[in-house]
Enzyme design. Structure first.
Site, PDB file in Angstrom:
ATOM      1  N   ASP A 329       0.845  -1.194   0.000  1.00 16.28           N
ATOM      2  CA  ASP A 329       0.000   0.000   0.000  1.00 16.28           C
ATOM      3  C   ASP A 329       0.886   1.252   0.000  1.00 16.28           C
ATOM      4  O   ASP A 329       0.558   2.259  -0.615  1.00 16.28           O
ATOM      5  CB  ASP A 329      -0.872   0.058   1.267  1.00 16.28           C
ATOM      6  CG  ASP A 329      -1.740  -1.175   1.473  1.00 16.28           C
ATOM      7  OD1 ASP A 329      -1.331  -2.258   1.041  1.00 16.28           O
ATOM      8  OD2 ASP A 329      -2.812  -1.052   2.083  1.00 16.28           O
ATOM      9  N   GLU A 469      -6.009 -11.252  -4.264  1.00 13.43           N
ATOM     10  CA  GLU A 469      -5.674 -12.230  -3.217  1.00 13.43           C
ATOM     11  C   GLU A 469      -6.708 -13.339  -3.068  1.00 13.43           C
ATOM     12  O   GLU A 469      -6.545 -14.209  -2.220  1.00 13.43           O
ATOM     13  CB  GLU A 469      -5.531 -11.488  -1.885  1.00 13.43           C
ATOM     14  CG  GLU A 469      -4.397 -10.482  -1.904  1.00 13.43           C
ATOM     15  CD  GLU A 469      -4.390  -9.579  -0.685  1.00 13.43           C
ATOM     16  OE1 GLU A 469      -5.482  -9.245  -0.188  1.00 13.43           O
ATOM     17  OE2 GLU A 469      -3.297  -9.204  -0.242  1.00 13.43           O
ATOM     18  N   LYS A 581     -10.600  -9.771  -6.776  1.00 14.74           N
ATOM     19  CA  LYS A 581     -10.759  -8.943  -5.582  1.00 14.74           C
ATOM     20  C   LYS A 581     -10.451  -7.471  -5.864  1.00 14.74           C
ATOM     21  O   LYS A 581     -11.131  -6.573  -5.389  1.00 14.74           O
ATOM     22  CB  LYS A 581      -9.820  -9.471  -4.492  1.00 14.74           C
ATOM     23  CG  LYS A 581      -9.890  -8.676  -3.212  1.00 14.74           C
ATOM     24  CD  LYS A 581      -8.947  -9.213  -2.162  1.00 14.74           C
ATOM     25  CE  LYS A 581      -9.079  -8.418  -0.873  1.00 14.74           C
ATOM     26  NZ  LYS A 581      -8.063  -8.754   0.107  1.00 14.74           N
ATOM     27  N   GLN A 582      -9.360  -7.219  -6.574  1.00 13.77           N
ATOM     28  CA  GLN A 582      -8.888  -5.841  -6.747  1.00 13.77           C
ATOM     29  C   GLN A 582      -7.979  -5.769  -7.964  1.00 13.77           C
ATOM     30  O   GLN A 582      -7.556  -6.802  -8.489  1.00 13.77           O
ATOM     31  CB  GLN A 582      -8.121  -5.400  -5.506  1.00 13.77           C
ATOM     32  CG  GLN A 582      -6.850  -6.192  -5.249  1.00 13.77           C
ATOM     33  CD  GLN A 582      -6.350  -6.053  -3.817  1.00 13.77           C
ATOM     34  OE1 GLN A 582      -6.725  -6.832  -2.957  1.00 13.77           O
ATOM     35  NE2 GLN A 582      -5.509  -5.070  -3.583  1.00 13.77           N
TER      36      GLN A 582
HETATM   37  O1  IFM Z   1      -2.378  -4.610   0.865  1.00 17.25           O
HETATM   38  C1  IFM Z   1      -3.739  -4.784   1.068  1.00 17.25           C
HETATM   39  C2  IFM Z   1      -4.200  -5.911   0.187  1.00 17.25           C
HETATM   40  O2  IFM Z   1      -3.968  -5.609  -1.151  1.00 17.25           O
HETATM   41  C3  IFM Z   1      -5.666  -6.160   0.404  1.00 17.25           C
HETATM   42  N1  IFM Z   1      -5.897  -6.492   1.783  1.00 17.25           N
HETATM   43  C4  IFM Z   1      -5.475  -5.429   2.689  1.00 17.25           C
HETATM   44  C5  IFM Z   1      -4.021  -5.086   2.514  1.00 17.25           C
HETATM   45  C6  IFM Z   1      -3.658  -3.913   3.426  1.00 17.25           C
HETATM   46  O3  IFM Z   1      -4.376  -2.785   3.080  1.00 17.25           O
END
Ligand code: IFM
Length: 720
Positions: A329, A469, A581-582
């Site tokens: 992050d 993830e 997820k992202q």
């Molecule tokens: O780094 C992130 C991850 O990509 C998604 N879960 C939370 C983490 C911390 O914000």
């Protein structure tokens, strides 16, 4: 709407914890959640200090919540004043992000009918980062025949922990002239902390007593109806991790003839200087204007300008989420803001990673590899701190967490930040002394992590977790492989640069890291033959091997849900489905943007955008997606994504803001404005912009630093 202020005019105990997060103040040395000075049942008051960890089970280390410096206990005519007692007649809480000042005003009626106006304001000094200041005042707003008796006790509340865990034990306490001090130490890491305080009041007729045994300072006297008692509580905090002796430092700070006003004046000036550089002017949409300022405020509050002992945790110093651990992050989502606005802070963030190279080397050794493997979650020593087991979101049963073992892309993400820092600042000394070693050590890791598939004559990276993830144990994640290849290529190019600019350093690094000719040839080999899964006809990248063969996922039946698909369905069902997820492939296209043409970006957007959980996947994702949406001229889609990200905490959109601010999302929001809506790009001959205007936006203006020069960008919409 005042676009510099966040305000609420009612108090809802159900939002107690979210409010504490939103109204956090901080200066990079410490962050203090917006809890009430008088206390409130069930509150999570917390002050977290930059890099001050203590050991815990499972997640190894966490930022240790220190004794609460805000605490004030108050009785009026013997009645205890607290907002859960009596009646709140009026309530207003305002965070002025321009001045970084939190104010609260309450009209309160006690159970015996006494009506008081309570005002408080506080700040975490940006000038003296060890100093917190609180002004508390009360006025009796009622016609009474006589003056009222006031007892005001200010202390450090030691009964605070991280949820249920107490990290500090008291070592000693005492008084020194008009100051009270408390010496505590963490139970496992033995960090020494001294907090000192002083009270000032200009209200006549009040006496003070420093309570060295009971702890704190007592102020007492009688107040006439209509009069106001104003008390300033000035606090200083030092630990054994700082230079010098904590107790002497903490007392010296308060010994200086400092008044609340002087401190506040200096603090406001420092914030003014910050805003001159950092502010984004966004005309036509006050809600976004206010929200982006709030996001930038939070970024600044959570980064130390003077110290590379630590880095910014996913939730910074604003809450207990993720235990104060540092993820990608920081380098991928928050770092660009600091790089372009406060490059010295960006440098400190990288120096933290440089200092922990040995930890990363140990991680690599433990997993049987060479070079440096940065931990997925990082704390004080650079070793892996990801918990290996946590309760699962869907059923609360213990579930294995494999990210610490498999989410290895972070090493390339850090290398990426190193390279960008150099490109944007031109800081050759940093590259020579620290950056190059990080690039080379991470490249060495990738060269030993990649395996040769002799049948297919290509290099592969097996068994990882990519940014998405929800898919675990995947092979040849496009994001991971492409970033690893980039890391290897960049490391080779930095060796060429060293050859010309710092040959002695090159020689030293080559010898120490054992980079002989055959190693370098091997790096070249891997870069040229790394498997990057892409369908040449459609230009589509396959997120990882076999992704296209997974079952489609029908999101229709879940409309109106309030949590992520993983929280609803559990870990296993998602493995077999095409639900992301992202940002993963799309993150790659955003980071290595020059490597891909618009057609490729568009094809992949059309494939991956609809199959991503934009509502509850990851807060990191929304605002970052906006950059690519802007590049593809999807300005309204970009705006919705940006809004989702920039408001994630202000509107508690992920329903988890109680755990702390989503700082990655704050950083992504800045990137969305600058690289997305403004379309800023630096070229060898200057810079270009390519605006993408959401419906109501009329003007976008901001500053960035580039190679030591300030660049002012001021874009006005042509059709206004
Ligand atoms: O780094 C992130 C991850 O990509 C998604 N879960 C939370 C983490 C911390 O914000």
């Amino acid at each position: 709407l005042n676009t510099w202020q966040i305000e609420e005019t009612t108090f809802d105990p159900k939002s107690l914890h979210v409010g504490e997060t939103i109204y956090t103040i901080g200066n990079g040395y410490f962050g203090t959640r917006g809890s009430f000075e008088e206390g409130y049942p069930g509150s999570t008051e917390a002050t977290l200090l930059w890099g001050v960890f203590d050991s815990v089970e499972i997640s190894k280390e966490e930022l240790a919540n220190v004794p609460d410096w805000l605490t004030v206990r108050l009785t009026v005519n013997g009645e205890h004043v607290r907002l859960d007692r009596g009646t709140i007649l009026e309530f207003r809480r305002t965070l002025d992000v321009q001045r970084a000042l939190l104010q609260r005003e309450v009209l309160w009626r006690g159970e015996n009918g006494l009506t008081l106006r309570l005002r408080s304001e506080r700040f975490a000094s940006l000038v003296n980062e060890h100093c917190g200041a609180l002004r508390y005042s009360l006025t009796v707003e009622q016609d009474l025949p006589e003056a009222v008796e006031i007892e005001f006790w200010a202390t450090f509340n030691q009964a605070v922990g991280n949820n249920n865990l107490l990290h500090w034990e008291m070592v000693d306490q005492g008084k020194e002239e008009a100051s009270f001090w408390l010496h505590s130490q963490t139970r496992h890491s033995f960090v020494q902390l001294v907090q000192s305080m002083r009270l000032n009041t200009t209200t006549e007729g009040f006496e003070q007593e420093v309570l060295d045994l009971a702890g704190g300072i007592r102020l007492y006297g009688r107040l006439q109806v209509g009069e106001t008692l104003t008390v300033d509580k000035l606090v200083s905090m030092y630990t054994s991790l700082d230079d010098g002796e904590p107790q002497a430092n903490a007392l010296k700070d308060l010994g200086l003839e400092r008044s609340y006003y002087t401190l506040l004046g200096q603090h406001e000036q420092a914030w003014q200087a910050f805003w001159q550089q950092a502010d984004i002017l966004l005309e036509g949409d006050d809600k976004s204007q206010q929200a982006i300022r709030y996001n930038l405020y939070q970024l600044r509050c959570n980064a130390s300008a003077h110290n590379s002992r630590a880095s910014i945790a996913a939730k910074g110093l604003t809450g207990f989420g993720y235990d104060g651990h540092v993820f990608y992050d920081t380098e991928i989502f928050m770092f660009p803001f600091f790089l372009y606005i406060q490059p010295l802070i960006a440098r400190n963030l990288l120096l933290y990673r440089y200092r922990l190279l040995d930890g990363a080397r140990k991680n690599a050794q433990l997993s049987g590899h060479k070079g440096a493997q940065y931990p997925w979650e990082s704390a004080s020593d650079g070793q892996e701190t990801t918990p290996t087991i946590v309760p699962q979101q869907n059923d609360g049963k213990p579930g294995l967490v494999l990210n610490g073992l498999l989410e290895v892309h972070i090493s390339a993400d850090i290398a990426f930040a190193v390279w960008n820092y150099w490109q944007v600042t031109g800081d050759d000394a940093f590259m020579r002394d620290s950056g190059a070693e990080m690039l080379l050590s991470t490249a060495l890791y990738w060269s030993s992590r990649a395996t040769y598939n002799s049948e297919q004559k290509r290099y592969e990276i097996q068994d990882v977790i990519g940014p998405d993830e929800w898919h675990i144990h995947v092979n040849n994640s496009v994001y991971t492989n492409a970033m690893a290849r980039w890391n290897l290529q960049t490391a080779l190019s930095i060796l060429d640069w060293l050859q010309n600019d710092a040959p002695a350093r090159r020689e030293e690094l080559v010898a120490r890291l054992d980079l002989n000719e055959s190693t370098l040839q091997h790096w070249q080999e891997i870069s040229s033959h790394m498997l990057i899964l892409q369908d040449q006809k459609t230009s589509l990248f396959e997120q990882f091997e076999g992704f296209f063969k997974l079952e489609p996922f029908d999101q229709g039946p879940y409309a109106g849900r309030y949590s992520s698909y993983q929280a609803l369905l559990g870990v296993d069902p998602l493995q077999t489905h095409q639900i992301v997820k992202q940002a993963d492939v799309l993150l790659l296209l955003t980071l290595l943007k020059e490597q891909f043409d618009l057609e490729t970006k568009s094809a992949n957007w059309q494939y991956y955008y609809p199959i991503t959980d934009h509502d509850y996947g990851s807060s990191l994702s929304s605002a970052l997606h906006a950059i690519l949406a802007c590049e593809l001229s999807l300005c309204d889609v970009a705006y919705d994504l940006f809004s989702e990200g920039v408001l994630v905490d202000l509107e508690n959109r992920d329903a988890d803001s109680a755990r702390g601010i989503h700082l990655g999302s704050c950083g992504a929001a800045w990137q969305a404005v600058v690289f997305g809506f403004a379309g800023l790009r630096f070229t060898p001959s200057g810079y270009t912009t390519h605006p993408c205007w959401p419906k109501d936006w009329k003007r976008l203006a901001f500053n960035v630093q580039h190679k030591g020069q300030n660049v002012h960008v001021d874009l006005r919409r042509e059709d206004t």
